[in-house]
Design a protein around this motif. Structure first.
Motif, PDB file in Angstrom:
ATOM      1  N   GLY A   1      14.075  -9.343  -3.139  1.00  0.00           N
ATOM      2  CA  GLY A   1      12.711  -8.659  -3.594  1.00  0.00           C
ATOM      3  C   GLY A   1      11.973  -6.798  -3.587  1.00  0.00           C
ATOM      4  N   GLU A   2      12.744  -6.017  -3.830  1.00  0.00           N
ATOM      5  CA  GLU A   2      12.330  -5.125  -4.088  1.00  0.00           C
ATOM      6  C   GLU A   2      13.593  -4.813  -5.044  1.00  0.00           C
ATOM      7  OE1 GLU A   2      11.705  -2.668  -1.251  1.00  0.00           O
ATOM      8  OE2 GLU A   2      10.567  -3.888   0.468  1.00  0.00           O
ATOM      9  N   LEU A   3      13.793  -4.318  -6.485  1.00  0.00           N
ATOM     10  CA  LEU A   3      14.062  -4.118  -7.700  1.00  0.00           C
ATOM     11  C   LEU A   3      13.799  -3.134  -8.179  1.00  0.00           C
ATOM     12  CD1 LEU A   3      15.769  -7.505  -9.439  1.00  0.00           C
ATOM     13  CD2 LEU A   3      16.966  -5.961  -7.213  1.00  0.00           C
TER      14      LEU A   3
ATOM     15  N   TYR B   1       9.634  -6.640  -8.959  1.00  0.00           N
ATOM     16  CA  TYR B   1      10.199  -5.090  -8.993  1.00  0.00           C
ATOM     17  C   TYR B   1       9.636  -4.462  -7.685  1.00  0.00           C
ATOM     18  CZ  TYR B   1       9.853  -0.752 -11.669  1.00  0.00           C
ATOM     19  OH  TYR B   1      10.192   0.852 -12.192  1.00  0.00           O
ATOM     20  N   ALA B   2       9.627  -3.177  -7.768  1.00  0.00           N
ATOM     21  CA  ALA B   2       9.000  -2.252  -6.969  1.00  0.00           C
ATOM     22  C   ALA B   2       9.172  -0.864  -6.693  1.00  0.00           C
ATOM     23  CB  ALA B   2       9.557  -2.331  -5.179  1.00  0.00           C
ATOM     24  N   PRO B   3       8.112   0.068  -6.728  1.00  0.00           N
ATOM     25  CA  PRO B   3       7.216  -0.582  -6.153  1.00  0.00           C
ATOM     26  C   PRO B   3       5.823  -0.693  -7.530  1.00  0.00           C
ATOM     27  CG  PRO B   3       7.245   1.834  -4.950  1.00  0.00           C
ATOM     28  CD  PRO B   3       7.723   1.562  -6.038  1.00  0.00           C
TER      29      PRO B   3
ATOM     30  N   PRO C   1       2.831   4.492   6.864  1.00  0.00           N
ATOM     31  CA  PRO C   1       4.088   5.077   6.948  1.00  0.00           C
ATOM     32  C   PRO C   1       4.134   5.907   5.373  1.00  0.00           C
ATOM     33  CG  PRO C   1       4.290   2.675   6.461  1.00  0.00           C
ATOM     34  CD  PRO C   1       2.699   2.786   6.507  1.00  0.00           C
ATOM     35  N   TRP C   2       2.876   5.550   4.699  1.00  0.00           N
ATOM     36  CA  TRP C   2       2.907   6.521   3.034  1.00  0.00           C
ATOM     37  C   TRP C   2       1.795   7.960   3.428  1.00  0.00           C
ATOM     38  CZ3 TRP C   2       7.733   5.590   1.511  1.00  0.00           C
ATOM     39  CH2 TRP C   2       8.191   4.036   1.636  1.00  0.00           C
ATOM     40  N   ASN C   3       2.007   7.761   4.352  1.00  0.00           N
ATOM     41  CA  ASN C   3       1.364   9.308   4.649  1.00  0.00           C
ATOM     42  C   ASN C   3      -0.384   9.036   3.704  1.00  0.00           C
ATOM     43  OD1 ASN C   3       3.477  10.393   5.267  1.00  0.00           O
ATOM     44  ND2 ASN C   3       4.181  10.749   2.685  1.00  0.00           N
TER      45      ASN C   3
ATOM     46  N   GLN D   1      17.342  -9.338  -0.458  1.00  0.00           N
ATOM     47  CA  GLN D   1      17.973  -8.395  -0.493  1.00  0.00           C
ATOM     48  C   GLN D   1      17.295  -7.162  -1.376  1.00  0.00           C
ATOM     49  OE1 GLN D   1      20.993  -8.869   0.616  1.00  0.00           O
ATOM     50  NE2 GLN D   1      21.982  -6.851   1.049  1.00  0.00           N
ATOM     51  N   HIS D   2      17.688  -6.007  -0.799  1.00  0.00           N
ATOM     52  CA  HIS D   2      16.629  -4.864  -2.249  1.00  0.00           C
ATOM     53  C   HIS D   2      17.773  -4.332  -2.922  1.00  0.00           C
ATOM     54  CE1 HIS D   2      12.916  -5.102   1.523  1.00  0.00           C
ATOM     55  NE2 HIS D   2      13.379  -6.568   0.951  1.00  0.00           N
ATOM     56  N   TYR D   3      17.706  -3.778  -3.703  1.00  0.00           N
ATOM     57  CA  TYR D   3      18.300  -2.688  -4.348  1.00  0.00           C
ATOM     58  C   TYR D   3      17.354  -1.448  -5.635  1.00  0.00           C
ATOM     59  CZ  TYR D   3      21.906  -6.291  -3.715  1.00  0.00           C
ATOM     60  OH  TYR D   3      22.808  -6.813  -2.978  1.00  0.00           O
ATOM     61  N   TYR D   4      17.960  -0.227  -5.030  1.00  0.00           N
ATOM     62  CA  TYR D   4      17.207   0.634  -5.666  1.00  0.00           C
ATOM     63  C   TYR D   4      18.183   1.680  -6.270  1.00  0.00           C
ATOM     64  CZ  TYR D   4      12.566   0.158  -3.592  1.00  0.00           C
ATOM     65  OH  TYR D   4      11.215  -0.798  -2.987  1.00  0.00           O
ATOM     66  N   ASN D   5      18.458   1.206  -7.459  1.00  0.00           N
ATOM     67  CA  ASN D   5      19.889   2.367  -7.767  1.00  0.00           C
ATOM     68  C   ASN D   5      19.770   2.628  -9.287  1.00  0.00           C
ATOM     69  OD1 ASN D   5      22.745   2.578  -7.849  1.00  0.00           O
ATOM     70  ND2 ASN D   5      22.738   0.515  -6.260  1.00  0.00           N
TER      71      ASN D   5
ATOM     72  N   GLU E   1       0.841  -1.528   0.305  1.00  0.00           N
ATOM     73  CA  GLU E   1       0.146   0.022   0.061  1.00  0.00           C
ATOM     74  C   GLU E   1       1.101   1.580   0.204  1.00  0.00           C
ATOM     75  OE1 GLU E   1      -2.407   2.062  -0.747  1.00  0.00           O
ATOM     76  OE2 GLU E   1      -3.897   1.293   0.162  1.00  0.00           O
ATOM     77  N   ILE E   2       1.384   1.683  -0.975  1.00  0.00           N
ATOM     78  CA  ILE E   2       2.087   2.901  -1.547  1.00  0.00           C
ATOM     79  C   ILE E   2       1.772   3.937  -2.525  1.00  0.00           C
ATOM     80  CG2 ILE E   2       4.173   1.640  -2.801  1.00  0.00           C
ATOM     81  CD1 ILE E   2       6.072   3.463  -1.237  1.00  0.00           C
ATOM     82  N   ASN E   3       1.794   4.850  -3.021  1.00  0.00           N
ATOM     83  CA  ASN E   3       1.546   5.593  -4.459  1.00  0.00           C
ATOM     84  C   ASN E   3      -0.441   5.734  -4.073  1.00  0.00           C
ATOM     85  OD1 ASN E   3       4.548   6.439  -4.902  1.00  0.00           O
ATOM     86  ND2 ASN E   3       4.044   4.352  -6.166  1.00  0.00           N
TER      87      ASN E   3
HETATM   88  O1  AHR Z   1       9.199  -0.212  -2.751  1.00  0.00           O
HETATM   89  C1  AHR Z   1       8.908   1.021  -1.538  1.00  0.00           C
HETATM   90  C2  AHR Z   1       9.897   0.581  -0.071  1.00  0.00           C
HETATM   91  O2  AHR Z   1      11.115   0.662  -0.075  1.00  0.00           O
HETATM   92  C3  AHR Z   1       8.961  -0.589   0.776  1.00  0.00           C
HETATM   93  O3  AHR Z   1       8.614   0.260   1.377  1.00  0.00           O
HETATM   94  C4  AHR Z   1      10.584  -0.573   1.783  1.00  0.00           C
HETATM   95  O4  AHR Z   1      10.688  -2.227   1.397  1.00  0.00           O
HETATM   96  C5  AHR Z   1      11.792   0.506   1.104  1.00  0.00           C
HETATM   97  O5  AHR Z   1      12.743   1.148   1.333  1.00  0.00           O
END
Ligand code: AHR
Length: 848
Positions: free
Chosen positions: A479-481, A520-522, A309-311, A450-454, A54-56
């Protein structure tokens, strides 16, 4: 050798084919050698899944079918577990919840407005008691005095407008009770000018106690920004609660169900699993708002809403049951993530004391019983009552999300021990994205998340990321790429981002014994409801975007979908030779920074080959510096960041390269050390993180991902350190007090990649190739030990003229894969790969 020829070419590929022949200068050739007998480890058939959070407004205001915002009037509640400080709702350590920034007020009626025209008069207000259930005890009071020349009532604006489609039907339900008011209420959808978007229904007579009314509205015109208007047909006072509007056709016709067009997009990915409910939603910004599945089951009117947490406030409408049902309808495995007793580390974390951890542990034990227990068990009976007597067969559970430190390990172990002994057949996951392996040394887990936003560059240089991983370590779930930096543009997910993610995913397929699952995330975003990143714009991106009536997938969506549909049973040996890799040169500005601290800096000096680029003088000002976050000031020749937390200040030229940076730095407060930035260009930056990870390690990082191995370290408070960073080409050397701490080399940017392997069901040899070059790449393909290849093959190409190209609501099909049938005549053939493209070839063995 034979030539791969197009039998049928889509318009887009024709343009590129011609482009390749006529416009683009000849590039060097690649050779792809495939040995079909040399098989790697099996790829998890459920490798490609989704992460649904639940984001965006991806769920409330998106996937979840509810069209009325603040249906239960609970949005006036302050965020649970936060307190009012200086007019702002903050968690105990002072983190701003975002409550007042996004249309929420405690004394108004968020997302509802009063309608009052002509001589008609009215007033509306929220009452905090007397609602239909204890969980939904807030309700709306309307005092109405209609007039012959005017109307009075209330209107709901929906989630950034209510999406209505001509000819479609919507189920309206509301609870009402009157004082002296007996009705009727008149309800319809209207556009921004007050013109009807649906027929009008009458509700009444209204009695003195709560009564639920249900009616069907039929859309008379399509509008993504309509509003729901409830007009009083007589004078008096009326109370309303739980006003709901749902499309009558939900996905798979589930009650309390999902918006079909968005659910169809998700189903199109054929996800192997669904990770849920978060993400930060699991941990939240306070213990009281951490995800508690027990508040999300049963009749919707009895679910207690919670601040997220996403306002924004979560309706809990898509709760645990709806999630498990969604997984079943998708044919996907559920992967449930449970709160681990530590709230979000990016929102000033709170801990559940160890003595109170029993409820956290029990919640996770009980969730398994809810999902898997017999219909006679306490929690299984609840599931059966919701309409699903058979177990859902939950097999994957993650304990915590992005938690940190020894506090996490302690809590993780307590929960894991209880779960493992009661449910040994489940596979348990631990997220180590923000904590070190050392601090989880005593923890047992089956899979590491392991999460990668890059940046796109980061992903595109990670084809070999897992080649050298110690195979004795637990396998990985990524889990979050996603490519997230600005080099990919504001919506991310464009061609450049997608192809870079594709290179990384190929590396995962090649290391399928290490990487078992990816997502992929989000996943989702309402275009008008994108959540701001904690503290720093631009807002979060997504893979699937929508408004009230339209939906589209980004190029990343198409690429991930293609990868999901075209992953082999295992990879076979695929060697690519292509001489076009350009050497990396680390270049860009310098900078100073803190992560969770205050710090001071002085005597900054940059030089190259004896030529001085910069010598700091903070005696009068620091005007040439570019602060970004924190509170920067000068004093006695020292440049200081005086606000505990993140703060950066940059200086210099983006073209600076091969320089030596020296300075003195000291930490003056907070929980870590300090950061020294170099090679900052566009949205990307390197830094030397001294005393990172709670003052336990030093590491060079590129966009927050280590370059080379981190080393254990501790920065002492108030001690001046001599820092030296030497850049030469791709090589980075970091010295502290004259001692060499890191000597790392940034990997080269290869341009052409391929992987291959057989399809488990058809036996086709699937070849995936990504060309990151602006030129077409002519290639020679040699497929050995596969038997003779059939003369026809299927080819899918994903490309577009511009790397920044992406789809949009207005042009949802701008960048789409094009599939054609191609002819080949042997196991050795040549093919030209389009510039900036993903190509998937499916070769069949020849039927003799
Ligand atoms: O995908 C958005 C957020 O990024 C997730 O809630 C969190 O796990 C990460 O910091």
């Amino acid at each position: 050798m034979s030539l791969l020829r197009h039998v049928k070419i889509g318009i887009a590929s024709l343009i590129f084919f011609l482009g390749g022949l006529l416009l683009v200068p000849a590039a060097e050739s690649a050779v792809i050698s495939i040995d079909a007998t040399n098989a790697g480890p099996a790829i998890n058939p459920r490798m490609y899944g989704i992460f649904l959070e639940e984001i965006n407004h991806g769920v409330d205001g998106g996937l979840y079918g509810e069209l009325v915002r603040n249906r239960a009037f609970e949005d006036s509640r302050p965020p649970e577990g936060y307190t009012l400080q200086d007019g702002v709702w903050r968690n105990v350590k002072g983190f701003d919840s975002g409550f007042s920034r996004y249309g929420y007020t405690t004394n108004g009626v968020p997302f509802w407005s009063l309608i009052q025209t002509g001589a008609a008069k009215g007033a509306m207000r929220v009452e905090t008691t007397g609602g239909i259930t204890p969980q939904s005890c807030y309700c709306l009071r309307l005092d109405a005095e209609p007039a012959a020349d005017g109307r009075v009532g209330v209107a709901n604006e929906g989630f950034f407008g209510i999406g209505v489609r001509q000819g479609e039907q919507y189920r309206l339900s509301l609870h009402a009770r009157g004082g002296d008011f007996k009705g009727p209420l008149r309800v319809r959808l209207e556009d921004a000018n007050g013109a009807p978007c649906s027929d009008e229904v009458e509700i009444g007579p209204i009695g003195k106690s709560w009564q639920k009314f249900e009616k069907i509205l039929t859309g008379s015109k399509t509008d993504s920004k309509a509003r729901l208007v409830i007009e009083a047909g007589a004078k008096g006072t009326v109370w309303l609660d739980f006003v709901s509007l749902f499309p009558t056709k939900t996905w798979k016709n589930r009650p309390n169900g999902l918006r079909p067009d968005i659910a169809d997009m998700i189903a199109g990915l054929h996800p192997g699993f669904v990770r849920f409910p978060g993400g930060c939603v699991v941990e939240a910004g306070s213990v009281a708002t951490a995800y508690n599945w027990k508040l999300t089951v049963g009749p919707v009117e009895q679910r207690q809403e919670r601040w997220g947490p996403w306002n924004y406030r979560r309706t809990q409408g898509m709760g645990l049951f709806e999630y498990l049902q969604f997984c079943e309808d998708l044919g996907a495995e559920p992967l449930y993530v449970g709160f681990a007793g530590q709230t979000c580390i990016f929102r000033r974390p709170q801990l559940v004391p160890m003595d109170d951890m029993w409820w956290v542990r029990n919640n996770l034990l009980d969730v398994v019983e809810y999902a898997n227990g017999s219909a006679n068990s306490k929690w299984g009976a609840l599931r059966a009552r919701a309409g699903h007597p058979a177990p859902f067969n939950l097999k994957l559970m993650e304990i915590g999300n992005e938690n940190q430190g020894p506090e996490f390990e302690q809590r993780y172990n307590l929960i894991h021990e209880a779960l493992k002994s009661k449910y040994p057949g489940i596979r348990y996951l631990a997220d180590l994205s923000w904590t070190s392996r050392e601090s989880m040394a005593d923890a047992q887990f089956d899979i590491q998340d392991q999460h990668y936003y890059n940046s796109s560059r980061w992903f595109a240089t990670r084809f070999n990321e897992y080649d050298g991983r110690d195979r004795k370590l637990p396998p990985l779930y990524l889990g979050e790429l996603a490519v997230t930096t600005q080099d990919a543009g504001n919506l991310r997910g464009n061609l450049r981002a997608a192809l870079s993610e594709g290179v990384f995913l190929m590396g995962c397929e090649r290391n399928s014994d290490v990487v078992r699952m990816v997502s992929y995330a989000p996943l989702l975003a309402n275009v008008d409801g994108r959540t701001e990143l904690t503290g720093s714009p631009p807002p979060w991106h997504a893979m699937i975007y929508f408004d009230g009536t339209r939906v589209f997938g980004t190029v990343s969506y198409s690429l991930w979908k293609l990868f999901g549909a075209n992953h082999p049973a295992h990879c076979v040996q695929t060697d690519v030779s292509f001489p076009n890799a350009k050497p990396v040169v680390v270049s860009g500005q310098i900078g100073l920074g803190t992560w969770a601290d205050t710090a001071e800096f002085k005597d900054i000096h940059v030089e190259k080959d004896g030529k001085v680029f910069f010598n700091s003088d903070f005696s009068t000002n620091a005007d040439d510096w570019q602060p970004n976050g924190g509170r920067w000031s000068i004093k006695n020749g020292v440049y200081r960041q005086g606000q505990t937390g993140q703060g950066f200040s940059y200086f210099g030229d983006e073209n600076w390269s091969d320089y030596t940076l020296t300075l003195k730095a000291r930490n003056t407060g907070g929980s870590e050390g300090f950061l020294i930035v170099f090679g900052r260009k566009g949205g990307d930056r390197y830094w030397w993180n001294l005393g990172g990870w709670g003052n336990t390690q030093d590491a060079i990082e590129y966009n927050q991902t280590p370059v080379g191995p981190p080393v254990p370290a501790k920065i002492e408070r108030n001690r001046w350190y001599d820092v030296k960073i030497v850049l030469s080409g791709a090589r980075i050397r970091c010295y502290l007090d004259g001692k060499l701490i890191h000597d790392a080399t940034v990997p080269r940017q290869e341009k052409f990649f391929a992987v291959a392997g057989p399809d488990a069901s058809t036996g086709h040899m699937i070849i995936k190739a990504i060309n990151l070059d602006a030129n077409a790449v002519p290639a020679q393909l040699n497929v050995d030990h596969f038997g003779p290849i059939s003369h026809t093959a299927r080819m899918t190409v994903l490309t577009s003229p511009g790397l920044a190209d992406n789809n949009s609501l207005e042009n949802p099909a701008k960048v789409q894969p094009v599939t054609s049938t191609v002819e080949i005549s042997g196991n050795n053939f040549s093919h030209e790969f389009a510039p900036h493209s993903l190509t998937i070839l499916r070769l069949k063995a020849r039927e003799e």
